[in-house]
Design a protein around this motif. Structure first.
Motif, PDB file in Angstrom:
ATOM      1  N   ALA A 161       0.826  -1.209   0.000  1.00  0.00           N
ATOM      2  CA  ALA A 161       0.000   0.000   0.000  1.00  0.00           C
ATOM      3  C   ALA A 161       0.858   1.256   0.000  1.00  0.00           C
ATOM      4  N   ALA A 162       1.910   1.279   0.801  1.00  0.00           N
ATOM      5  CA  ALA A 162       2.789   2.453   0.881  1.00  0.00           C
ATOM      6  C   ALA A 162       4.204   1.998   1.211  1.00  0.00           C
ATOM      7  N   PRO A 163       4.915   1.411   0.227  1.00  0.00           N
ATOM      8  CA  PRO A 163       6.280   0.951   0.512  1.00  0.00           C
ATOM      9  C   PRO A 163       7.201   2.102   0.861  1.00  0.00           C
ATOM     10  N   ARG A 164       8.021   1.889   1.874  1.00  0.00           N
ATOM     11  CA  ARG A 164       8.925   2.941   2.325  1.00  0.00           C
ATOM     12  C   ARG A 164      10.257   2.849   1.598  1.00  0.00           C
ATOM     13  N   ALA A 165      10.719   3.986   1.114  1.00  0.00           N
ATOM     14  CA  ALA A 165      12.024   4.026   0.466  1.00  0.00           C
ATOM     15  C   ALA A 165      13.111   3.838   1.507  1.00  0.00           C
ATOM     16  N   PRO A 166      14.281   3.302   1.115  1.00  0.00           N
ATOM     17  CA  PRO A 166      15.367   3.128   2.077  1.00  0.00           C
ATOM     18  C   PRO A 166      15.758   4.451   2.723  1.00  0.00           C
ATOM     19  N   LYS A 167      16.033   4.407   4.034  1.00  0.00           N
ATOM     20  CA  LYS A 167      16.396   5.626   4.753  1.00  0.00           C
ATOM     21  C   LYS A 167      17.806   6.083   4.414  1.00  0.00           C
ATOM     22  N   GLN A 168      18.672   5.135   4.111  1.00  0.00           N
ATOM     23  CA  GLN A 168      20.051   5.488   3.829  1.00  0.00           C
ATOM     24  C   GLN A 168      20.363   5.146   2.381  1.00  0.00           C
ATOM     25  N   ARG A 169      21.148   6.004   1.754  1.00  0.00           N
ATOM     26  CA  ARG A 169      21.561   5.749   0.383  1.00  0.00           C
ATOM     27  C   ARG A 169      23.076   5.795   0.336  1.00  0.00           C
ATOM     28  N   GLY A 170      23.658   4.739  -0.067  1.00  0.00           N
ATOM     29  CA  GLY A 170      25.109   4.665  -0.150  1.00  0.00           C
ATOM     30  C   GLY A 170      25.496   3.613  -1.162  1.00  0.00           C
ATOM     31  N   LEU A 175      26.549  -4.175  -7.075  1.00  0.00           N
ATOM     32  CA  LEU A 175      25.539  -4.733  -7.981  1.00  0.00           C
ATOM     33  C   LEU A 175      24.317  -5.261  -7.244  1.00  0.00           C
ATOM     34  N   ARG A 176      24.079  -4.753  -6.049  1.00  0.00           N
ATOM     35  CA  ARG A 176      22.928  -5.186  -5.257  1.00  0.00           C
ATOM     36  C   ARG A 176      22.151  -3.947  -4.814  1.00  0.00           C
ATOM     37  N   VAL A 177      20.857  -3.881  -5.194  1.00  0.00           N
ATOM     38  CA  VAL A 177      20.050  -2.682  -4.947  1.00  0.00           C
ATOM     39  C   VAL A 177      18.696  -3.086  -4.386  1.00  0.00           C
ATOM     40  N   ALA A 178      18.273  -2.430  -3.299  1.00  0.00           N
ATOM     41  CA  ALA A 178      16.921  -2.597  -2.769  1.00  0.00           C
ATOM     42  C   ALA A 178      16.014  -1.624  -3.514  1.00  0.00           C
ATOM     43  N   VAL A 179      15.096  -2.163  -4.313  1.00  0.00           N
ATOM     44  CA  VAL A 179      14.276  -1.321  -5.187  1.00  0.00           C
ATOM     45  C   VAL A 179      12.824  -1.233  -4.745  1.00  0.00           C
ATOM     46  N   ALA A 186       9.411  -8.002   3.278  1.00  0.00           N
ATOM     47  CA  ALA A 186      10.872  -7.908   3.311  1.00  0.00           C
ATOM     48  C   ALA A 186      11.328  -6.888   2.263  1.00  0.00           C
ATOM     49  N   ALA A 187      12.598  -6.874   1.958  1.00  0.00           N
ATOM     50  CA  ALA A 187      13.129  -5.966   0.939  1.00  0.00           C
ATOM     51  C   ALA A 187      13.147  -6.665  -0.415  1.00  0.00           C
ATOM     52  N   TRP A 188      12.723  -5.946  -1.442  1.00  0.00           N
ATOM     53  CA  TRP A 188      12.847  -6.451  -2.813  1.00  0.00           C
ATOM     54  C   TRP A 188      14.215  -6.010  -3.316  1.00  0.00           C
ATOM     55  N   VAL A 189      15.100  -6.968  -3.446  1.00  0.00           N
ATOM     56  CA  VAL A 189      16.486  -6.685  -3.808  1.00  0.00           C
ATOM     57  C   VAL A 189      16.771  -7.248  -5.197  1.00  0.00           C
ATOM     58  N   VAL A 190      17.290  -6.400  -6.062  1.00  0.00           N
ATOM     59  CA  VAL A 190      17.801  -6.842  -7.357  1.00  0.00           C
ATOM     60  C   VAL A 190      19.297  -7.058  -7.196  1.00  0.00           C
ATOM     61  N   ASP A 191      19.710  -8.315  -7.235  1.00  0.00           N
ATOM     62  CA  ASP A 191      21.113  -8.680  -7.056  1.00  0.00           C
ATOM     63  C   ASP A 191      21.626  -9.213  -8.389  1.00  0.00           C
ATOM     64  N   LEU A 192      22.364  -8.389  -9.117  1.00  0.00           N
ATOM     65  CA  LEU A 192      22.828  -8.769 -10.447  1.00  0.00           C
ATOM     66  C   LEU A 192      23.905  -9.846 -10.402  1.00  0.00           C
ATOM     67  N   ARG A 193      24.567 -10.015  -9.285  1.00  0.00           N
ATOM     68  CA  ARG A 193      25.526 -11.114  -9.172  1.00  0.00           C
ATOM     69  C   ARG A 193      24.796 -12.460  -9.124  1.00  0.00           C
ATOM     70  N   ARG A 194      23.601 -12.468  -8.523  1.00  0.00           N
ATOM     71  CA  ARG A 194      22.845 -13.718  -8.402  1.00  0.00           C
ATOM     72  C   ARG A 194      21.968 -13.960  -9.623  1.00  0.00           C
ATOM     73  N   ALA A 217      19.132   4.823  -9.283  1.00  0.00           N
ATOM     74  CA  ALA A 217      19.488   5.544  -8.059  1.00  0.00           C
ATOM     75  C   ALA A 217      20.311   4.678  -7.123  1.00  0.00           C
ATOM     76  N   GLY A 218      20.066   3.359  -7.119  1.00  0.00           N
ATOM     77  CA  GLY A 218      20.841   2.458  -6.271  1.00  0.00           C
ATOM     78  C   GLY A 218      22.197   2.104  -6.840  1.00  0.00           C
ATOM     79  N   LEU A 219      22.314   2.080  -8.176  1.00  0.00           N
ATOM     80  CA  LEU A 219      23.585   1.723  -8.814  1.00  0.00           C
ATOM     81  C   LEU A 219      24.521   2.923  -8.957  1.00  0.00           C
ATOM     82  N   ALA A 220      23.963   4.131  -9.004  1.00  0.00           N
ATOM     83  CA  ALA A 220      24.783   5.328  -9.246  1.00  0.00           C
ATOM     84  C   ALA A 220      25.918   5.497  -8.239  1.00  0.00           C
ATOM     85  N   PRO A 221      25.717   5.240  -6.922  1.00  0.00           N
ATOM     86  CA  PRO A 221      26.834   5.419  -5.981  1.00  0.00           C
ATOM     87  C   PRO A 221      27.868   4.297  -6.033  1.00  0.00           C
TER      88      PRO A 221
END
Length: 441
Positions: A161-170, A175-179, A186-194, A217-221
């Motif tokens: 209904a209202a997924p919360r964006a991650p509080k910290q960005r780093g 190659l692993r991003v919580a999207v 739980a967290a929906w994680v796109v893990d390109l290594r897996r 936004a997750g891959l940029a840093p």
């Protein structure tokens, strides 16, 4: 006598203090419940919500199984009747499927159930709405765990209904991003290594672009090279141009860029062979080439043809993409292919490419063929769920990685402005890959 009396009094006082302390603790939790649920929903669920629901599951299990037709009588009906008439004994309790431990998740619970002889998982799938009603939870989904065992996943509330964006960005893990958030909370994680290659489909305003925003936004840093192919003139991916090592905005440029990427993978193959390793991850850190994530927006633009010359270009682009999908995972090149419509009518190259994309995300689509192309070969039972997504559920999608079945998920709301700001903020991390130069000769 006095010693005995004092001992008895102390023994009686001990349990009474325990009961009082327990009552005070429970009362405090109940009073603080609304505020706790609002600010710390996971803590509220584990401390208060889950124990109540778990007790409800244990109390209702036998009558629920009987009411859903999932219980089996221990004796034939005639023997039961004769026993009642002859001995006045109560009828034996029916056998019910054996339930495993109820394990909490961050927003629900999971349990395994062993089927009785003659039962199939579909029997429990039909009973899922009744389970949700009896247990007073938002939703229950039943999937086959292994032969003879089903897995029941319950969600106490709707985490989509209202997924919360991650509080910290780093930078996080490479190659692993919580999207976003799946239906389990739980967290929906796109893990390109897996899962190295992904197919993302969705109609206009279905949430496809928002998911790509979250991924960028997750891959940029991170220390990765981002490459864009947007044959609609770069209208979508040009937002991230400060962080892109290369961007193709038409099919002619895309063919040259994809060819350059194939050459890059072949060079990395030679590097690995010379070092006697099977992939780039076996190389020393200082010698390992930078990972490359290729984002293709609107894949149909690469395959649609109107003339003989366009046919040759489309074939060249499709062949290069398939080669990248086959070779890239071991050589640090990853594909994220997106489109509003993906169907076999675009040509055999699309079907061959689809087979190489192990991660699938299907938002609301305009035609059943696209949903079937995205999910049909992995999880046919997910097609109806994908087609049931409404326009009001923007961002909601069916997620399948080929390993753990499918589940509903929703991406974090990352606006175009936010993604553009992140790309500009980390522009200094953009690797310079001169071999990917795509200007016209």
């Amino acid at each position: 006598m006095n010693v005995a009396s004092s001992t008895t009094s102390a023994g009686a006082t001990g349990p009474s203090w325990v009961l009082v302390a327990a009552a005070v603790l429970v009362s405090g939790l109940l009073l603080a419940g609304p505020a706790l649920r609002r600010r710390y929903p996971v803590a509220w669920w584990l401390l208060l919500g889950f124990p109540v629901v778990a007790f409800r599951v244990m109390q209702t299990w036998r009558p629920l199984m009987a009411g859903c037709g999932l219980a089996v009588s221990r004796r034939p009906a005639l023997m039961v009747v004769s026993g009642l008439v002859g001995n006045g004994a109560p009828p034996p309790q029916p056998r019910v499927p054996r339930r495993g431990l109820i394990r909490p998740t961050s927003g629900g619970f999971v349990l395994l159930v062993r089927l009785l002889p003659g039962q199939v998982p579909e029997d429990f799938v039909k009973a899922a709405p009744a389970m949700a009603e009896d247990w007073q939870v938002h939703a229950v989904r039943v999937t086959s765990w292994k032969p003879g065992v089903v897995r029941i996943v319950a969600s106490a509330s709707d985490p989509l209904a209202a997924p919360r964006a991650p509080k910290q960005r780093g930078s996080g893990h490479l190659l692993r991003v919580a999207v976003g958030v799946p239906e389990t909370g739980a967290a929906w994680v796109v893990d390109l290594r897996r899962v190295p290659h992904w197919l993302i489909v969705g109609a206009t305003r279905s949430g496809k672009s928002t998911l790509i925003n979250a991924l960028v936004a997750g891959l940029a840093p991170q220390h990765v090279a981002l490459v864009g192919i947007d044959c609609k003139g770069g209208m979508e991916l040009s937002l991230y141009e400060p962080r892109l090592s290369a961007l193709a905005t038409n099919r002619e440029q895309a063919v040259r860029l994809l060819s350059a990427l194939v050459d890059l993978t072949l060079d990395r193959m030679s590097l690995c062979r010379a070092a006697r390793v099977r992939n780039v991850w076996g190389l020393p850190d200082k010698e390992r080439p930078v990972p490359v994530v290729v984002i293709v927006d609107e894949i149909a633009e690469l395959f649609l043809i109107a003339s003989r010359s366009e046919k040759d270009e489309a074939h060249a682009a499709g062949t290069a993409l398939i080669r990248l999908a086959q070779l890239g995972a071991a050589l640090g090149v990853f594909l994220v292919v997106a489109g509003q419509r993906v169907g076999s009518d675009l040509g055999p190259g699309v079907t061959a490419l689809r087979a190489q994309l192990g991660g699938r995300v299907c938002h609301r689509v305009a035609d059943p063929g696209t949903a079937e192309m995205a999910l049909g070969d992995l999880n046919p039972d997910a097609l109806k769920a994908a087609q049931a997504i409404t326009p009001e559920q923007a961002g909601t999608a069916l997620l399948a990685s080929g390993e753990e079945g499918w589940e509903r998920a929703r991406s974090h709301l990352i606006t175009e402005a936010e993604a553009e700001a992140v790309a500009a903020e980390y522009a200094y991390l953009t690797p310079v890959l001169s071999e990917l130069h795509v200007e016209a000769p």
